[in-house]
Write an enzyme that holds these catalytic residues in place. Structure first.
Site, short mmCIF file in Angstrom:
data_model
loop_
_atom_site.label_atom_id
_atom_site.label_comp_id
_atom_site.label_asym_id
_atom_site.label_seq_id
_atom_site.Cartn_x
_atom_site.Cartn_y
_atom_site.Cartn_z
N ASP A 521 32.71 -34.68 -23.97
CA ASP A 521 32.79 -35.90 -23.16
C ASP A 521 33.18 -35.45 -21.76
O ASP A 521 34.35 -35.16 -21.50
CB ASP A 521 33.83 -36.84 -23.77
CG ASP A 521 34.04 -38.11 -22.93
OD1 ASP A 521 33.38 -38.24 -21.88
OD2 ASP A 521 34.87 -38.94 -23.33
N ASN A 523 32.93 -37.25 -19.09
CA ASN A 523 33.27 -38.40 -18.25
C ASN A 523 32.43 -38.40 -16.97
O ASN A 523 32.91 -38.78 -15.89
CB ASN A 523 34.76 -38.40 -17.92
CG ASN A 523 35.57 -39.10 -19.01
OD1 ASN A 523 35.29 -40.23 -19.39
ND2 ASN A 523 36.56 -38.40 -19.53
#
Length: 635
Positions: A521, A523
């Site tokens: 992840d 972001n």
């Protein structure tokens, strides 16, 4: 007759005594066909050892110093036995014991010796040397075998919510053995329930057991008292339940079938370590099996992953599973996910769905983010081990109890080594001197960067069938803040350089070539500087992402480059994160295109499925992210 007996006991207020006597009866001091035992718990580094035995149907647990002489421990045992004798004979006048627990006249009446090979052990010998395996403890005319560090179940719990079709993995804490060495037996109830204080009498019809297994002979009585003080609540509702248990499974994991709907479940765990066996422990579910909320969207994805990946390929899953510490808070319930019921955010509910989803993918490499340490140890690791997946957890820095986890399938890969890093600490490495110099132009940015606990988990695994094929799996979860793209950009540069250094060191040391795969992840969506830097190998000094936190944290910007040929294996996906007010593709699987290629990608859930319950998470999506699933081939 059983119910009448229960009511009589209840009126006499002896419920607790009945339960206590039952508890003692199912935890004998000896295993069937064996000599009575005194169990010794003696752990390296502890100051004390524990002696446990049963005499006169009473349990005795003694905590003694390892460096105490044997004579004092035997005197204490004599004192305990004498005390039990006094309680058993009301005619014996009570006398106060001295500080060492001995009353000379009574103690001298009790014979207590420790024998080794038929010879009495020297009473000046230290406890740590005296109480060894195979020694015999003689108390009066009773002989006990000394068993040291016997496998034991310290705690055994079941999830609070049981659903048809969702795998149940018990939360087991063991000592002197491992979970996989234990034996498990599951039972389902065939119950008749009587509710006192109401006009209704409910009966639950019997349910046949799976595989035609035999019904257990034991009956159990369970009682639920509807108030905390029966003396002050004359209208208390008391439920008496007679349970007959039918065996249904002898595996660590049970997936309740439709036939178990409405039944309670019982689990017996028998601790083992080789030929050694400890005392079994049982737990009964607090609630009955209920229906699941329907078809989970990931079950449609499982159609594509019924079998394992083809030869020459390996299946990868990348998934942020939403750590319990972030889901179980007032802020999460009231602000982040107000559309999601509180009981659905509970890890007790979500873990069953997560396990069901993960096992259905039949993956070879699993990269998870936001993995709670407790969840990993109690549920994920032992559960996925039953599917052949071996797990590695790396928590974030600064004692944050969550982090990243890499699992690899034991029949396809073996672990070579790990090279985990804390990104803020890597800034001090010589090959990152230009990064340190660049962000030091802004003391505020440097301070913020060093405050982050972000890590990059790196595991090098080797293909068992083709040992020359080595895969470098990197798993990370970059800093989340919306106005921190400049921080994430430096984090990405540090982890990419770490992978470059590792790849170069393997070549230099003649260990072969590493194929790099970066999952996580990030972001960062595909339009971000982080994505551009990883996919295109370069980012200019004037990228707008250097400016995302205003003048105070603006370091002036500087160009970044790297040499890895990384390509996004899961392109053309609209989003992997969908919450109220935001959606985006934040999760990625990058592979080194010169050595690895995409074989196929499992389709994502439809937008209609995602938005049916407003947003993620919800009762059919256990996280605010969705898993990326793809098959990768070796070139």
């Amino acid at each position: 007759m059983v119910l009448q007996h229960i009511l009589t006991l209840t009126r006499r207020r002896n419920v607790l005594k009945v339960v206590s006597d039952w508890y003692n009866s199912i935890y004998p001091s000896k295993m069937p066909g064996q000599m009575e035992r005194v169990t010794v718990r003696c752990v390296e580094g502890d100051e004390f050892l524990t002696l446990s035995f049963v005499y006169g149907n009473k349990h005795s647990n003694l905590l003694r110093s390892k460096t105490e002489i044997l004579e004092k421990s035997l005197d204490r045992i004599k004192a305990n036995v004498t005390k039990l004798a006094r309680k058993g004979n009301k005619k014996v006048k009570k006398t106060k014991l001295d500080s060492e627990g001995t009353q000379n006249r009574d103690v001298d009446e009790v014979k207590c010796t420790l024998l080794r090979n038929g010879i009495e052990v020297d009473k000046t010998e230290l406890n740590k040397n005296a109480w060894i395996e195979g020694t015999l403890l003689q108390i009066q005319d009773r002989t006990y075998e000394v068993c040291k560090n016997v496998p034991a179940v310290l705690s055994l719990k079941l999830p609070g919510r049981l659903m048809v079709g969702c795998p149940l993995y018990p939360r087991v804490s063991v000592e002197f053995t491992e979970h996989e060495n234990c034996s498990y037996v599951w039972y389902q109830s065939n119950t008749a329930q009587l509710s006192l204080g109401s006009k209704s009498l409910n009966s639950h019809s019997g349910v046949t057991s799976q595989g035609g297994s035999n019904q257990s002979n034991n009956n159990e009585v369970a009682m639920d008292v509807g108030c905390t003080a029966m003396e002050t609540e004359p209208t208390a509702k008391i439920k008496a339940i007679e349970c007959q248990w039918a065996e249904v499974c002898r595996e660590p994991i049970l997936t309740p079938s439709a036939e178990m709907l409405g039944s309670k479940l019982k689990l017996e765990c028998i601790p083992r370590n080789g030929q050694r066996q400890g005392v079994p422990k049982e737990v009964v579910s607090a609630k009955r099996v209920t229906m699941s909320p329907g078809v989970f969207p990931f079950e449609k994805r499982h159609v594509f992953t019924k079998g394992r990946a083809d030869d020459g390929c390996f299946r990868v899953v990348c998934y942020n599973i939403l750590a319990d510490m972030y889901a179980d808070s007032d802020f999460s319930r009231d602000v982040l996910y107000p559309y999601c019921p509180a009981d659905v955010l509970d890890i007790d509910y979500r873990e069953q769905i997560i396990l069901k989803e993960l096992t259905g993918y039949n993956c070879d490499i699993l990269c998870l983010q936001e993995v709670g340490k407790k969840f990993f140890e109690q549920s994920l690791q032992p559960s996925l081990l039953n599917s052949g997946l071996i797990g590695l957890l790396q928590c974030k820095d600064r004692q944050v109890p969550e982090g990243e986890a890499i699992f690899y399938h034991a029949d396809k890969f073996k672990l070579v080594e790990e090279h985990n890093i804390v990104l803020s600490e890597e800034l001090e490495k010589p090959y990152n001197s230009d990064l340190l110099e660049g962000i030091s132009r802004s003391p505020a940015m440097l301070k913020r960067f060093k405050e982050q606990a972000t890590i990059c988990q790196v595991a090098v695994v080797e293909h068992i069938a083709q040992p020359t094929q080595k895969l470098c799996v990197a798993n990370t979860h970059l800093y989340f803040h919306p106005r921190a793209a400049h921080i994430r950009l430096v984090q990405a540069a540090i982890l990419i350089r770490h992978l470059e250094e590792l790849k170069q060191s393997y070549r230099a040391e003649g260990k072969g070539d590493l194929s790099v795969m970066l999952c996580g992840d990030l972001n960062s969506n595909p339009s971000s500087a982080v994505y551009e830097y990883i996919a295109n190998k370069t980012i200019p000094h004037n990228s707008v992402d250097w400016y995302t936190s205003g003048k105070q944290e603006f370091c002036g910007g500087f160009p970044l480059q790297h040499s890895l040929e990384l390509t996004d294996a899961c392109k053309d996906i609209k989003y992997t994160n969908f919450v109220a007010g935001f959606s985006g593709k934040l999760d990625h699987v990058f592979i080194q295109s010169s050595q690895l290629g995409l074989e196929c990608m499992v389709p994502m859930p439809t937008h209609e499925e995602v938005t049916k319950h407003v947003a993620l998470p919800n009762e059919v999506f256990p996280s605010d992210h969705m898993a990326l699933v793809c098959d990768i081939r070796w070139r």
